[in-house]
Design a protein around this motif. Structure first.
Motif, PDB file in Angstrom:
ATOM      1  N   THR A  71       0.818  -1.221   0.000  1.00 39.82           N
ATOM      2  CA  THR A  71       0.000   0.000   0.000  1.00 39.82           C
ATOM      3  C   THR A  71       0.846   1.263   0.000  1.00 39.82           C
ATOM      4  N   ASP A  86       0.570   5.760   1.317  1.00 36.84           N
ATOM      5  CA  ASP A  86      -0.742   6.333   1.007  1.00 36.84           C
ATOM      6  C   ASP A  86      -1.296   5.608  -0.215  1.00 36.84           C
ATOM      7  N   SER A  90      -4.149   6.154  -1.662  1.00 35.73           N
ATOM      8  CA  SER A  90      -5.203   6.900  -2.353  1.00 35.73           C
ATOM      9  C   SER A  90      -4.947   7.006  -3.863  1.00 35.73           C
ATOM     10  N   LEU A 111      -5.984   3.671  -5.408  1.00 34.63           N
ATOM     11  CA  LEU A 111      -7.441   3.511  -5.337  1.00 34.63           C
ATOM     12  C   LEU A 111      -8.139   4.493  -6.284  1.00 34.63           C
ATOM     13  N   GLY A 112      -7.548   5.677  -6.448  1.00 35.96           N
ATOM     14  CA  GLY A 112      -8.111   6.637  -7.389  1.00 35.96           C
ATOM     15  C   GLY A 112      -8.050   6.127  -8.810  1.00 35.96           C
TER      16      GLY A 112
END
Length: 357
Positions: A333, A336, A338, A341-342
């Motif tokens: 991961t 971060d 994000s 996932l974005g």
């Protein structure tokens, strides 16, 4: 705003606004769409036949299709302003020979005008042609103190590596102060040539806040921010600019470079693809494709890397997916998740597994 007004007006059968929208599309560089709108104008109202024929011929001349243009319109009747528009059209699509030919025709029609020399210099500079100084020189002979000509000449010197000559010419242009946005931009260019990056960023930031729609200011400021390790600020700057100007291939290309600097390979590839889709010059499309070939290949293969910092270490995560089925897996991961996932949301992927290594 203008496009929305024209569309509503056109829906009510106002042919003149259909014609005006076609002209606006030409100015934007969307020539194919302009041709289609012109055909609709001719079909709806035959009284526009001559105007449409002239505009189509001018577009064909901007593309270098002189024979096709001659079949529908007599070029000898074109005015100074119309030759100027042909040159600007051609320059916008990167057709340097057609642009220069149009402006040379203008020098014949009005030998005392500086406009063709100024525009030939601008076209040369915009397309990295080495003849910019030579194209600007006759204009300076006519008006040695013209600030626009001096500004473009200074830029031509900078581009050719003649820094001191450029600084001296810029000093002439700036005599009396940086009274226009272009002169203020030149002031920042001089600071950059003098390697005063802090001053250049300050000047460009001030200019950008006053004129947020000026694309070249945004792009130059972004480049300087990237060169000083301020990639996130550059990213925010360009993303905000794209919200104001959604059709700009230059802003998309700069965003692709920002994303690449941030290690966001997938986002870089997508921005490059959007830049190519919006670009009207085949030559510039080819250059973007070549510059981002690796990133686009990885995106199409279904691989993207994400990087973060933890203490004094760089940590990363990898998103992989099958472009066909959209099945995806994330390896680690990072600090971060994000970004990964974005991208999952943006591409419509089905993230089904997380592997911690």
């Amino acid at each position: 705003m203008a496009a929305e007004y024209y569309r509503k007006s056109i829906a009510n059968g106002v042919t003149s606004d259909l014609f005006n929208e076609a002209l606006m599309e030409i100015d934007r560089g969307n020539h194919d769409n302009a041709f289609n709108l012109m055909m609709l104008v001719r079909a709806q109202d035959s009284t526009y036949a001559m105007e449409v024929a002239k505009e189509e011929a001018m577009l064909q001349m901007a593309r270098g299709e002189y024979l096709m243009a001659a079949l529908v319109f007599d070029a000898s009747s074109l005015t100074r302003d119309e030759w100027t528009r042909i040159g600007l059209y051609a320059g916008k699509i990167g057709n340097i020979p057609a642009a220069l030919e149009a402006f040379r025709n203008l020098t014949v029609k009005d030998p005392q005008s500086i406009v063709p020399y100024l525009e030939m210099g601008r076209v040369s500079l915009a397309n990295d042609d080495t003849l910019a100084m030579e194209n600007l020189a006759p204009g300076l002979n006519l008006e040695p103190n013209n600030k626009e000509l001096l500004t473009e000449t200074a830029r031509a010197y900078f581009k050719r590596g003649f820094q001191q000559e450029g600084i001296n010419t810029a000093k002439q242009a700036l005599k009396g102060g940086a009274t226009t946005p272009d002169l203020q931009f030149l002031e920042a260019e001089v600071a950059l040539v003098k390697k005063d990056t802090v001053k250049a960023i300050t000047l460009l930031d001030t200019l950008h806040k006053r004129y947020p729609l000026k694309e070249k200011v945004t792009i130059q400021l972004s480049r300087l921010l990237r060169s000083t390790d301020q990639e996130i600020s550059a990213q925010n700057l360009v993303v905000d600019a794209l919200e104001l100007n959604t059709r700009s291939p230059e802003l998309e290309l700069e965003l692709a470079r920002v994303e690449r600097d941030l290690g966001r390979i997938g986002e870089a590839a997508q921005a490059a693809q959007r830049a190519m889709a919006k670009e009207i010059s085949l030559e510039r499309m080819t250059k973007i494709q070549a510059e981002f070939a690796k990133e686009i290949e990885l995106l199409e293969a279904g691989v993207d890397d994400f990087f973060g910092v933890y203490d004094d270490m760089t940590v990363n995560s990898d998103l992989v997916w099958d472009p066909g089925s959209k099945a995806a897996a994330l390896f680690d991961t990072g600090t971060d998740a994000s970004g990964a996932l974005g991208l999952v949301d943006e591409l419509g992927l089905a993230l089904s597994a997380l592997y911690l290594t």
